[in-house]
Design a protein around this motif. Structure first.
Motif, PDB file in Angstrom:
ATOM      1  N   THR A 142      36.755  50.519  18.176  1.00 53.34           N
ATOM      2  CA  THR A 142      36.217  51.297  17.059  1.00 53.34           C
ATOM      3  C   THR A 142      35.903  50.381  15.872  1.00 53.34           C
ATOM      4  OG1 THR A 142      37.551  53.190  17.751  1.00 53.34           O
ATOM      5  CG2 THR A 142      36.599  53.271  15.544  1.00 53.34           C
ATOM      6  N   VAL A 145      31.218  51.575  10.113  1.00 51.89           N
ATOM      7  CA  VAL A 145      29.822  51.401   9.704  1.00 51.89           C
ATOM      8  C   VAL A 145      29.597  52.151   8.396  1.00 51.89           C
ATOM      9  CG1 VAL A 145      29.003  51.120  12.071  1.00 51.89           C
ATOM     10  CG2 VAL A 145      29.014  53.400  11.052  1.00 51.89           C
ATOM     11  N   LEU A 148      25.755  55.754   9.685  1.00 54.81           N
ATOM     12  CA  LEU A 148      25.826  56.014  11.126  1.00 54.81           C
ATOM     13  C   LEU A 148      24.444  56.037  11.772  1.00 54.81           C
ATOM     14  CD1 LEU A 148      27.637  56.597  13.552  1.00 54.81           C
ATOM     15  CD2 LEU A 148      27.469  59.027  13.014  1.00 54.81           C
ATOM     16  N   SER A 151      23.045  52.593  12.145  1.00 54.32           N
ATOM     17  CA  SER A 151      23.773  51.852  13.186  1.00 54.32           C
ATOM     18  C   SER A 151      23.396  52.342  14.573  1.00 54.32           C
ATOM     19  CB  SER A 151      25.283  51.986  12.965  1.00 54.32           C
ATOM     20  OG  SER A 151      25.661  51.351  11.763  1.00 54.32           O
ATOM     21  N   TRP A 155      22.181  50.012  17.664  1.00 53.38           N
ATOM     22  CA  TRP A 155      22.940  49.860  18.903  1.00 53.38           C
ATOM     23  C   TRP A 155      22.284  50.589  20.079  1.00 53.38           C
ATOM     24  CZ3 TRP A 155      26.997  46.616  19.586  1.00 53.38           C
ATOM     25  CH2 TRP A 155      27.598  46.095  18.435  1.00 53.38           C
ATOM     26  N   ARG A 172      30.939  60.104  13.448  1.00 50.34           N
ATOM     27  CA  ARG A 172      31.321  59.112  14.440  1.00 50.34           C
ATOM     28  C   ARG A 172      30.477  59.293  15.682  1.00 50.34           C
ATOM     29  NH1 ARG A 172      33.982  61.756  18.395  1.00 50.34           N
ATOM     30  NH2 ARG A 172      34.467  59.800  19.421  1.00 50.34           N
ATOM     31  N   GLU A 185      32.919  52.686  19.714  1.00 47.80           N
ATOM     32  CA  GLU A 185      32.933  53.834  18.810  1.00 47.80           C
ATOM     33  C   GLU A 185      32.549  53.361  17.406  1.00 47.80           C
ATOM     34  OE1 GLU A 185      35.749  57.630  18.286  1.00 47.80           O
ATOM     35  OE2 GLU A 185      36.738  55.765  17.686  1.00 47.80           O
ATOM     36  N   LEU A 186      31.582  54.036  16.819  1.00 45.30           N
ATOM     37  CA  LEU A 186      31.169  53.746  15.448  1.00 45.30           C
ATOM     38  C   LEU A 186      31.667  54.857  14.545  1.00 45.30           C
ATOM     39  CD1 LEU A 186      27.467  52.681  16.140  1.00 45.30           C
ATOM     40  CD2 LEU A 186      29.487  51.206  15.997  1.00 45.30           C
ATOM     41  N   GLN A 187      32.379  54.483  13.494  1.00 45.16           N
ATOM     42  CA  GLN A 187      32.943  55.452  12.559  1.00 45.16           C
ATOM     43  C   GLN A 187      32.442  55.134  11.155  1.00 45.16           C
ATOM     44  OE1 GLN A 187      35.311  58.286  12.834  1.00 45.16           O
ATOM     45  NE2 GLN A 187      34.301  58.440  10.828  1.00 45.16           N
ATOM     46  N   ASP A 247      24.770  43.216  13.346  1.00 42.42           N
ATOM     47  CA  ASP A 247      24.216  44.562  13.188  1.00 42.42           C
ATOM     48  C   ASP A 247      23.996  44.843  11.692  1.00 42.42           C
ATOM     49  OD1 ASP A 247      26.650  45.338  12.057  1.00 42.42           O
ATOM     50  OD2 ASP A 247      26.950  47.024  13.414  1.00 42.42           O
ATOM     51  N   ASP A 249      25.647  46.220   9.479  1.00 44.67           N
ATOM     52  CA  ASP A 249      26.834  46.035   8.636  1.00 44.67           C
ATOM     53  C   ASP A 249      27.452  44.651   8.789  1.00 44.67           C
ATOM     54  OD1 ASP A 249      27.407  48.641   7.221  1.00 44.67           O
ATOM     55  OD2 ASP A 249      27.223  49.365   9.275  1.00 44.67           O
ATOM     56  N   HIS A 251      28.507  43.206  11.652  1.00 51.80           N
ATOM     57  CA  HIS A 251      29.391  43.003  12.800  1.00 51.80           C
ATOM     58  C   HIS A 251      28.752  41.972  13.731  1.00 51.80           C
ATOM     59  CE1 HIS A 251      32.265  46.170  11.949  1.00 51.80           C
ATOM     60  NE2 HIS A 251      31.276  47.005  11.710  1.00 51.80           N
TER      61      HIS A 251
END
Length: 277
Positions: A142, A145, A148, A151, A155, A172, A185-187, A247, A249, A251
């Motif tokens: 997880t 972000v 959402l 993102s 992805w 999410r 998982e993107l939160q 990405d 953000d 990551h």
């Protein structure tokens, strides 16, 4: 994208002794291989550090069909500052919970048979009190972000991940390349995503011939490429090609050529001894 695979998540660790104890004795993972390096990685695998470092791969089984963790240790650096970017790894293992209780490792019950615990350094793990629903107990990673939808566009539309779940209210989403693989998982969180110095990296593989196409796509879409396509040598082992992306953000994402990586990632029966030595 059916031939893409989720491989591992990279953590920077400051205390190898305590970290090995957590992964081996608490989580019940195995040392898959251990390597020592005199100089920093060309793809910044160990972070922005040029000195001596080591890499230890740990997991419940071979990386060919399990999602594992890569523990990077930079000699002389004892700790890292955590940001709000990494939110946890979820593992389905009643045995890990039993191990933690037996060893008096701190557990925080979250409800519904889920327990939160922390690896040395503060990285969170969520342990589900059940048997794994698949061959690999590692269910999801997880990440936080800030937007959402932005993102998901990155992805799913650019990296080709399938959206398995999306919860607008909770902000999410769950994505992956295959049903039986570890999911991402993107939160969404309020404000900016802060990576601090303890930031990690998630890795995937794809056929080597797709790497240059992926690089071209990111250039066309004006997306950030942290390390252009490069070959990494491991003495006595396969040479792999990788590209490191970021990405929206920030990551870090590593894509590696699958064919050579399968050779490189074979389990080393001496891994335990090499780490202990």
């Amino acid at each position: 994208m059916a031939n893409r695979r989720a491989l591992h998540f990279v953590f920077k660790v400051g205390n190898r002794f305590e970290t090995a104890y957590f992964y081996r004795d608490v989580l019940g993972m195995k040392i898959l291989r251990h390597e020592e390096f005199e100089d920093g990685c060309k793809a910044a695998c160990n972070g922005p550090y040029d000195g001596k470092w080591s890499k230890t791969m740990v997991g419940y089984g071979p990386e060919g069909d399990h999602f594992v963790t890569e523990l990077t240790y930079n000699y002389g650096i004892g700790n890292y500052q955590l940001g709000n970017d990494f939110l946890g790894i979820t593992v389905a293992s009643s045995q890990a919970i039993s191990n933690a209780r037996k060893l008096k490792w701190p557990l925080n019950e979250m409800g519904d048979g889920v327990f939160e615990t922390k690896a040395p350094g503060g990285y969170k793990f969520y342990l589900q009190n059940c048997s794994p629903p698949q061959s690999d107990p590692v269910l999801k990673v997880t990440l936080a972000v800030s937007d959402l939808e932005k993102s998901l566009n990155y992805w799913s539309n650019l990296l080709g991940m399938k959206i398995y779940e999306k919860d607008e209210k909770e902000q999410r989403a769950l994505l992956g390349y295959a049903d039986n693989q570890c999911k991402l998982e993107l939160q969404a969180i309020p404000g900016k995503v802060d990576h601090a110095t303890g930031f990690g990296r998630i890795a995937f593989s794809c056929p080597q011939e797709e790497l240059s196409d992926l690089e071209d796509l990111m250039k066309r879409e004006n997306q950030k490429i942290l390390t252009p396509l490069v070959s990494l040598d491991t003495p006595g082992k396969a040479t792999v090609q990788v590209i490191i992306l970021a990405d929206p953000d920030g990551h870090e994402i590593c894509f590696v050529g699958d064919e050579a990586f399968r050779e490189l990632s074979k389990v080393d029966p001496e891994g335990n001894k090499l780490l202990d030595d």
